[in-house]
Design a protein around this motif. Structure first.
Motif, PDB file in Angstrom:
ATOM      1  N   ALA A  92     -13.186  -5.952  -3.305  1.00  0.00           N
ATOM      2  CA  ALA A  92     -12.593  -6.884  -2.337  1.00  0.00           C
ATOM      3  C   ALA A  92     -11.073  -6.828  -2.313  1.00  0.00           C
ATOM      4  CB  ALA A  92     -13.052  -8.313  -2.656  1.00  0.00           C
ATOM      5  N   GLU A  93     -10.450  -6.418  -3.429  1.00  0.00           N
ATOM      6  CA  GLU A  93      -9.001  -6.552  -3.548  1.00  0.00           C
ATOM      7  C   GLU A  93      -8.243  -5.235  -3.679  1.00  0.00           C
ATOM      8  OE1 GLU A  93      -7.426  -9.283  -3.084  1.00  0.00           O
ATOM      9  OE2 GLU A  93      -9.183 -10.607  -3.005  1.00  0.00           O
ATOM     10  N   MET A  94      -8.919  -4.118  -3.883  1.00  0.00           N
ATOM     11  CA  MET A  94      -8.218  -2.837  -3.984  1.00  0.00           C
ATOM     12  C   MET A  94      -7.384  -2.622  -2.723  1.00  0.00           C
ATOM     13  SD  MET A  94      -7.736   0.033  -5.762  1.00  0.00           S
ATOM     14  CE  MET A  94      -9.134   0.181  -6.895  1.00  0.00           C
ATOM     15  N   PRO A  95      -6.070  -2.384  -2.832  1.00  0.00           N
ATOM     16  CA  PRO A  95      -5.270  -2.139  -1.629  1.00  0.00           C
ATOM     17  C   PRO A  95      -5.812  -0.958  -0.831  1.00  0.00           C
ATOM     18  CG  PRO A  95      -3.859  -2.504  -3.536  1.00  0.00           C
ATOM     19  CD  PRO A  95      -5.260  -2.374  -4.062  1.00  0.00           C
ATOM     20  N   GLY A  96      -5.800  -1.080   0.474  1.00  0.00           N
ATOM     21  CA  GLY A  96      -6.271   0.011   1.316  1.00  0.00           C
ATOM     22  C   GLY A  96      -5.352   1.219   1.220  1.00  0.00           C
ATOM     23  N   PHE A  97      -5.953   2.406   1.175  1.00  0.00           N
ATOM     24  CA  PHE A  97      -5.158   3.633   1.098  1.00  0.00           C
ATOM     25  C   PHE A  97      -4.237   3.747   2.303  1.00  0.00           C
ATOM     26  CE2 PHE A  97      -4.541   8.088   2.306  1.00  0.00           C
ATOM     27  CZ  PHE A  97      -3.917   8.570   1.162  1.00  0.00           C
ATOM     28  N   ASP A  98      -2.968   3.959   2.034  1.00  0.00           N
ATOM     29  CA  ASP A  98      -1.956   4.163   3.069  1.00  0.00           C
ATOM     30  C   ASP A  98      -1.242   5.470   2.749  1.00  0.00           C
ATOM     31  OD1 ASP A  98       0.252   4.203   4.740  1.00  0.00           O
ATOM     32  OD2 ASP A  98       0.677   2.067   4.525  1.00  0.00           O
ATOM     33  N   PRO A  99      -1.401   6.507   3.572  1.00  0.00           N
ATOM     34  CA  PRO A  99      -0.783   7.804   3.256  1.00  0.00           C
ATOM     35  C   PRO A  99       0.712   7.714   3.005  1.00  0.00           C
ATOM     36  CG  PRO A  99      -2.302   8.036   5.098  1.00  0.00           C
ATOM     37  CD  PRO A  99      -2.184   6.560   4.837  1.00  0.00           C
ATOM     38  N   ALA A 100       1.367   6.739   3.627  1.00  0.00           N
ATOM     39  CA  ALA A 100       2.817   6.658   3.511  1.00  0.00           C
ATOM     40  C   ALA A 100       3.292   6.070   2.189  1.00  0.00           C
ATOM     41  CB  ALA A 100       3.384   5.827   4.667  1.00  0.00           C
ATOM     42  N   VAL A 101       2.470   5.231   1.561  1.00  0.00           N
ATOM     43  CA  VAL A 101       2.973   4.515   0.389  1.00  0.00           C
ATOM     44  C   VAL A 101       2.093   4.613  -0.851  1.00  0.00           C
ATOM     45  CG1 VAL A 101       4.201   2.859   1.838  1.00  0.00           C
ATOM     46  CG2 VAL A 101       1.896   2.318   1.059  1.00  0.00           C
ATOM     47  N   THR A 102       0.810   4.893  -0.718  1.00  0.00           N
ATOM     48  CA  THR A 102      -0.073   4.906  -1.883  1.00  0.00           C
ATOM     49  C   THR A 102       0.271   6.086  -2.792  1.00  0.00           C
ATOM     50  OG1 THR A 102      -1.860   3.924  -0.578  1.00  0.00           O
ATOM     51  CG2 THR A 102      -2.456   4.938  -2.681  1.00  0.00           C
ATOM     52  N   PRO A 103       0.644   5.829  -4.045  1.00  0.00           N
ATOM     53  CA  PRO A 103       0.986   6.945  -4.935  1.00  0.00           C
ATOM     54  C   PRO A 103      -0.256   7.722  -5.352  1.00  0.00           C
ATOM     55  CG  PRO A 103       1.041   4.881  -6.148  1.00  0.00           C
ATOM     56  CD  PRO A 103       0.806   4.516  -4.711  1.00  0.00           C
ATOM     57  N   SER A 104      -0.062   9.004  -5.638  1.00  0.00           N
ATOM     58  CA  SER A 104      -1.156   9.775  -6.220  1.00  0.00           C
ATOM     59  C   SER A 104      -1.312   9.370  -7.677  1.00  0.00           C
ATOM     60  CB  SER A 104      -0.887  11.275  -6.100  1.00  0.00           C
ATOM     61  OG  SER A 104       0.266  11.647  -6.832  1.00  0.00           O
ATOM     62  N   ARG A 105      -2.483   9.670  -8.246  1.00  0.00           N
ATOM     63  CA  ARG A 105      -2.751   9.337  -9.646  1.00  0.00           C
ATOM     64  C   ARG A 105      -3.312  10.563 -10.357  1.00  0.00           C
ATOM     65  NH1 ARG A 105      -3.640   4.034 -11.031  1.00  0.00           N
ATOM     66  NH2 ARG A 105      -3.595   4.851 -13.166  1.00  0.00           N
ATOM     67  N   TYR A 106      -2.783  10.839 -11.529  1.00  0.00           N
ATOM     68  CA  TYR A 106      -3.267  11.909 -12.410  1.00  0.00           C
ATOM     69  C   TYR A 106      -3.017  13.310 -11.836  1.00  0.00           C
ATOM     70  CZ  TYR A 106      -5.862   7.706 -13.682  1.00  0.00           C
ATOM     71  OH  TYR A 106      -6.204   6.413 -13.982  1.00  0.00           O
ATOM     72  N   MET A 107      -2.201  13.420 -10.801  1.00  0.00           N
ATOM     73  CA  MET A 107      -1.942  14.724 -10.189  1.00  0.00           C
ATOM     74  C   MET A 107      -0.657  15.359 -10.700  1.00  0.00           C
ATOM     75  SD  MET A 107      -4.487  15.325  -8.126  1.00  0.00           S
ATOM     76  CE  MET A 107      -5.515  14.534  -9.372  1.00  0.00           C
TER      77      MET A 107
END
Length: 268
Positions: A92-107
Protein backbone atom coordinates in the motif's frame (compact mmCIF):
# COMPACT_ATOMS: atom_id res chain seq x y z
CA UNK A 1 43.58 2.46 -8.99
CA UNK A 2 47.25 1.84 -9.78
CA UNK A 3 48.56 0.83 -13.17
CA UNK A 4 51.61 -1.33 -13.86
CA UNK A 5 53.70 1.85 -13.63
CA UNK A 6 52.34 2.54 -10.15
CA UNK A 7 50.34 5.59 -11.16
CA UNK A 8 46.63 6.20 -10.48
CA UNK A 9 44.10 5.23 -13.10
CA UNK A 10 42.69 8.14 -15.07
CA UNK A 11 40.05 8.85 -17.66
CA UNK A 12 42.77 8.70 -20.31
CA UNK A 13 44.41 5.46 -19.14
CA UNK A 14 41.08 3.65 -18.72
CA UNK A 15 39.89 4.76 -22.15
CA UNK A 16 43.11 3.39 -23.66
CA UNK A 17 42.62 0.05 -21.89
CA UNK A 18 39.00 -0.13 -23.04
CA UNK A 19 40.05 0.45 -26.64
CA UNK A 20 42.68 -2.27 -26.36
CA UNK A 21 40.05 -4.60 -24.94
CA UNK A 22 37.98 -4.00 -28.07
CA UNK A 23 35.33 -1.43 -27.21
CA UNK A 24 34.12 -0.31 -30.62
CA UNK A 25 33.69 3.37 -31.52
CA UNK A 26 30.06 3.93 -32.43
CA UNK A 27 28.87 0.75 -30.70
CA UNK A 28 26.03 0.37 -28.26
CA UNK A 29 27.53 -1.00 -25.05
CA UNK A 30 25.75 -2.49 -22.02
CA UNK A 31 28.00 -2.23 -18.96
CA UNK A 32 27.74 -4.13 -15.69
CA UNK A 33 30.35 -2.80 -13.29
CA UNK A 34 31.83 -2.90 -9.82
CA UNK A 35 34.43 -0.18 -9.45
CA UNK A 36 36.29 -1.39 -6.36
CA UNK A 37 38.17 -4.11 -8.32
CA UNK A 38 39.48 -1.41 -10.68
CA UNK A 39 41.51 0.14 -7.86
CA UNK A 40 42.04 3.87 -7.41
CA UNK A 41 40.66 5.96 -10.26
CA UNK A 42 41.34 9.69 -10.30
CA UNK A 43 37.83 11.14 -10.48
CA UNK A 44 36.04 7.95 -9.41
CA UNK A 45 32.85 6.90 -11.20
CA UNK A 46 32.65 10.15 -13.17
CA UNK A 47 36.03 9.43 -14.72
CA UNK A 48 35.00 5.85 -15.55
CA UNK A 49 31.85 7.08 -17.34
CA UNK A 50 33.91 9.63 -19.26
CA UNK A 51 36.44 6.94 -20.20
CA UNK A 52 33.68 4.67 -21.47
CA UNK A 53 32.20 7.50 -23.52
CA UNK A 54 35.65 8.40 -24.89
CA UNK A 55 36.18 4.80 -26.02
CA UNK A 56 32.71 4.69 -27.60
CA UNK A 57 33.08 8.08 -29.27
CA UNK A 58 30.27 10.52 -30.09
CA UNK A 59 28.32 7.95 -32.09
CA UNK A 60 28.38 5.32 -29.36
CA UNK A 61 25.71 4.66 -26.73
CA UNK A 62 26.35 3.63 -23.13
CA UNK A 63 23.67 1.49 -21.41
CA UNK A 64 23.51 0.40 -17.76
CA UNK A 65 21.02 -1.56 -15.62
CA UNK A 66 19.15 0.67 -13.15
CA UNK A 67 17.03 -2.05 -11.57
CA UNK A 68 14.91 -1.57 -8.45
CA UNK A 69 14.43 -5.09 -7.07
CA UNK A 70 13.11 -3.78 -3.76
CA UNK A 71 10.01 -2.54 -5.63
CA UNK A 72 8.58 -6.06 -5.62
CA UNK A 73 6.14 -8.30 -3.81
CA UNK A 74 7.37 -8.54 -0.20
CA UNK A 75 6.05 -12.09 -0.03
CA UNK A 76 9.02 -13.05 -2.23
CA UNK A 77 11.71 -11.25 -0.23
CA UNK A 78 14.36 -13.60 1.12
CA UNK A 79 17.44 -11.49 1.95
CA UNK A 80 16.07 -10.77 4.43
CA UNK A 81 12.41 -11.84 4.54
CA UNK A 82 9.89 -9.59 6.27
CA UNK A 83 6.93 -10.63 8.46
CA UNK A 84 3.76 -11.56 6.59
CA UNK A 85 1.77 -8.95 8.47
CA UNK A 86 3.97 -6.27 6.89
CA UNK A 87 3.10 -7.29 3.32
CA UNK A 88 -0.19 -5.36 2.93
CA UNK A 89 1.40 -2.17 4.31
CA UNK A 90 4.39 -2.43 1.97
CA UNK A 91 2.13 -2.98 -1.05
CA UNK A 92 0.00 0.00 0.00
CA UNK A 93 2.85 2.41 0.75
CA UNK A 94 5.78 1.56 -1.54
CA UNK A 95 6.42 4.74 -3.59
CA UNK A 96 5.47 4.32 -7.22
CA UNK A 97 8.40 3.87 -9.60
CA UNK A 98 9.31 7.17 -11.24
CA UNK A 99 12.04 6.93 -13.91
CA UNK A 100 13.14 10.47 -13.14
CA UNK A 101 13.74 10.11 -9.42
CA UNK A 102 13.66 6.49 -8.21
CA UNK A 103 17.25 5.41 -7.46
CA UNK A 104 18.56 2.07 -8.64
CA UNK A 105 19.43 -0.50 -5.98
CA UNK A 106 22.32 -2.97 -5.87
CA UNK A 107 23.46 -1.97 -9.38
CA UNK A 108 26.57 -0.09 -8.28
CA UNK A 109 27.73 3.49 -8.33
CA UNK A 110 28.54 3.49 -12.06
CA UNK A 111 24.92 2.72 -12.96
CA UNK A 112 23.69 5.45 -10.62
CA UNK A 113 26.16 7.91 -12.13
CA UNK A 114 24.89 7.20 -15.64
CA UNK A 115 21.26 7.37 -14.48
CA UNK A 116 21.78 10.90 -13.17
CA UNK A 117 23.92 12.09 -16.09
CA UNK A 118 22.50 15.03 -18.08
CA UNK A 119 20.67 13.70 -21.11
CA UNK A 120 20.34 10.14 -19.86
CA UNK A 121 17.12 8.32 -20.73
CA UNK A 122 15.62 5.59 -18.56
CA UNK A 123 13.13 2.88 -19.39
CA UNK A 124 9.84 2.68 -17.53
CA UNK A 125 9.85 -0.78 -15.96
CA UNK A 126 9.19 -0.64 -12.20
CA UNK A 127 11.69 -3.42 -11.39
CA UNK A 128 14.26 -3.84 -14.19
CA UNK A 129 14.73 -0.46 -15.84
CA UNK A 130 17.82 0.51 -17.83
CA UNK A 131 19.38 3.90 -18.55
CA UNK A 132 21.31 5.04 -21.59
CA UNK A 133 23.41 7.91 -22.92
CA UNK A 134 24.00 8.42 -26.62
CA UNK A 135 22.36 8.47 -30.05
CA UNK A 136 20.65 5.06 -29.69
CA UNK A 137 19.32 5.76 -26.18
CA UNK A 138 15.72 6.43 -27.21
CA UNK A 139 15.61 3.38 -29.47
CA UNK A 140 16.87 1.11 -26.69
CA UNK A 141 14.77 2.59 -23.86
CA UNK A 142 11.38 2.98 -25.58
CA UNK A 143 8.48 0.62 -24.94
CA UNK A 144 9.76 -1.48 -22.04
CA UNK A 145 6.91 -3.95 -21.50
CA UNK A 146 5.95 -4.61 -17.90
CA UNK A 147 5.00 -8.26 -18.47
CA UNK A 148 7.99 -9.03 -20.70
CA UNK A 149 10.54 -7.38 -18.51
CA UNK A 150 13.75 -8.94 -19.82
CA UNK A 151 12.30 -10.51 -22.96
CA UNK A 152 11.32 -9.40 -26.45
CA UNK A 153 9.65 -6.25 -25.13
CA UNK A 154 12.73 -5.11 -23.22
CA UNK A 155 15.89 -3.10 -23.86
CA UNK A 156 17.80 -6.40 -23.94
CA UNK A 157 16.00 -7.39 -27.13
CA UNK A 158 16.65 -3.94 -28.63
CA UNK A 159 20.34 -4.41 -27.83
CA UNK A 160 20.21 -7.80 -29.59
CA UNK A 161 18.63 -6.10 -32.62
CA UNK A 162 21.47 -3.55 -32.66
CA UNK A 163 24.22 -6.19 -32.31
CA UNK A 164 25.38 -4.40 -29.17
CA UNK A 165 28.30 -5.34 -26.96
CA UNK A 166 28.33 -6.29 -23.28
CA UNK A 167 31.14 -5.28 -20.94
CA UNK A 168 31.55 -6.94 -17.55
CA UNK A 169 33.79 -4.54 -15.66
CA UNK A 170 35.13 -5.95 -12.41
CA UNK A 171 32.25 -8.46 -12.26
CA UNK A 172 31.60 -11.95 -13.64
CA UNK A 173 28.89 -13.60 -15.71
CA UNK A 174 26.67 -14.11 -12.68
CA UNK A 175 25.39 -10.55 -13.25
CA UNK A 176 25.26 -10.75 -17.04
CA UNK A 177 21.63 -9.67 -17.43
CA UNK A 178 21.60 -10.38 -21.15
CA UNK A 179 21.57 -14.09 -20.42
CA UNK A 180 18.04 -13.68 -19.09
CA UNK A 181 16.89 -12.91 -22.64
CA UNK A 182 17.86 -16.49 -23.47
CA UNK A 183 15.47 -17.72 -20.76
CA UNK A 184 12.59 -16.00 -22.57
CA UNK A 185 13.60 -17.72 -25.79
CA UNK A 186 13.26 -21.20 -24.32
CA UNK A 187 10.10 -23.14 -25.21
CA UNK A 188 7.33 -22.52 -22.65
CA UNK A 189 9.48 -20.96 -19.90
CA UNK A 190 8.01 -21.19 -16.39
CA UNK A 191 6.14 -18.10 -15.23
CA UNK A 192 5.28 -16.46 -11.93
CA UNK A 193 3.19 -13.63 -10.52
CA UNK A 194 5.13 -10.43 -9.85
CA UNK A 195 4.13 -7.12 -8.37
CA UNK A 196 5.37 -3.58 -7.87
CA UNK A 197 4.34 0.00 -7.28
CA UNK A 198 4.01 2.36 -10.25
CA UNK A 199 3.44 6.07 -10.61
CA UNK A 200 0.06 6.92 -12.12
CA UNK A 201 -0.64 9.57 -14.73
CA UNK A 202 -2.13 11.91 -12.12
CA UNK A 203 1.00 11.75 -9.98
CA UNK A 204 -0.34 9.16 -7.56
CA UNK A 205 0.71 5.57 -7.15
CA UNK A 206 -0.80 2.12 -7.37
CA UNK A 207 0.26 -1.48 -6.84
CA UNK A 208 0.12 -3.63 -9.98
CA UNK A 209 0.48 -7.36 -10.69
CA UNK A 210 1.68 -9.12 -13.80
CA UNK A 211 2.73 -12.58 -14.99
CA UNK A 212 6.30 -12.93 -16.21
CA UNK A 213 9.04 -15.48 -16.80
CA UNK A 214 10.63 -16.83 -13.63
CA UNK A 215 14.26 -15.79 -13.81
CA UNK A 216 17.18 -17.87 -12.57
CA UNK A 217 20.79 -16.74 -12.77
CA UNK A 218 22.23 -19.45 -10.52
CA UNK A 219 23.95 -21.24 -13.42
CA UNK A 220 25.13 -18.12 -15.28
CA UNK A 221 28.64 -18.55 -13.89
CA UNK A 222 28.96 -21.98 -15.52
CA UNK A 223 27.31 -20.66 -18.68
CA UNK A 224 29.80 -17.81 -18.83
CA UNK A 225 32.79 -20.10 -18.38
CA UNK A 226 31.61 -22.25 -21.28
CA UNK A 227 31.04 -19.13 -23.39
CA UNK A 228 34.58 -17.97 -22.65
CA UNK A 229 35.91 -21.39 -23.70
CA UNK A 230 34.59 -20.72 -27.21
CA UNK A 231 36.77 -17.62 -27.54
CA UNK A 232 33.74 -15.32 -27.79
CA UNK A 233 34.82 -13.19 -24.82
CA UNK A 234 37.75 -10.81 -24.89
CA UNK A 235 39.40 -10.54 -21.47
CA UNK A 236 41.86 -7.87 -20.44
CA UNK A 237 42.94 -5.46 -17.74
CA UNK A 238 40.98 -2.36 -16.86
CA UNK A 239 42.69 -0.56 -14.02
CA UNK A 240 43.75 -3.23 -11.56
CA UNK A 241 40.66 -5.24 -12.45
CA UNK A 242 39.44 -7.33 -15.35
CA UNK A 243 37.14 -6.47 -18.22
CA UNK A 244 35.18 -9.06 -20.20
CA UNK A 245 33.82 -7.88 -23.54
CA UNK A 246 31.48 -9.81 -25.81
CA UNK A 247 28.97 -9.33 -28.59
CA UNK A 248 25.58 -9.51 -26.91
CA UNK A 249 23.94 -11.29 -29.83
CA UNK A 250 26.55 -14.05 -29.83
CA UNK A 251 26.33 -14.45 -26.05
CA UNK A 252 22.53 -14.66 -26.00
CA UNK A 253 22.39 -17.05 -28.93
CA UNK A 254 24.98 -19.28 -27.25
CA UNK A 255 22.99 -19.13 -24.00
CA UNK A 256 19.80 -20.30 -25.71
CA UNK A 257 21.52 -23.51 -26.82
CA UNK A 258 23.43 -23.90 -23.54
CA UNK A 259 20.23 -23.69 -21.47
CA UNK A 260 18.55 -26.25 -23.73
CA UNK A 261 21.41 -28.65 -23.04
CA UNK A 262 22.00 -27.96 -19.37
CA UNK A 263 18.61 -27.21 -17.84
CA UNK A 264 15.90 -29.82 -17.60
CA UNK A 265 12.25 -28.82 -17.72
CA UNK A 266 12.19 -29.38 -13.95
CA UNK A 267 15.08 -26.93 -13.54
CA UNK A 268 13.28 -24.43 -15.74
Amino acid sequence: MTTDAGTPGTRRSLAAQLRLLGVRPGATLLVHAALRPLGFVCGGPQAVVLALRDALGPDGTLVVPTHTPDNSDPAQWRNPPVPADWWPLIRAEMPGFDPAVTPSRYMGVLAETVRGWPGALRSSHPQVSFAALGPAAEQVMAGHDRADMLGEGSPLARLHDLDADVLLLGVDHGVNTSMHLAEYRRPSPPRERLGGAVRTADGGREWVWWQDVRLDETDFGALGRDLEATGAVRIGPVGTGTGRLMRQRAAVDFAVHWLARNRTMEDA
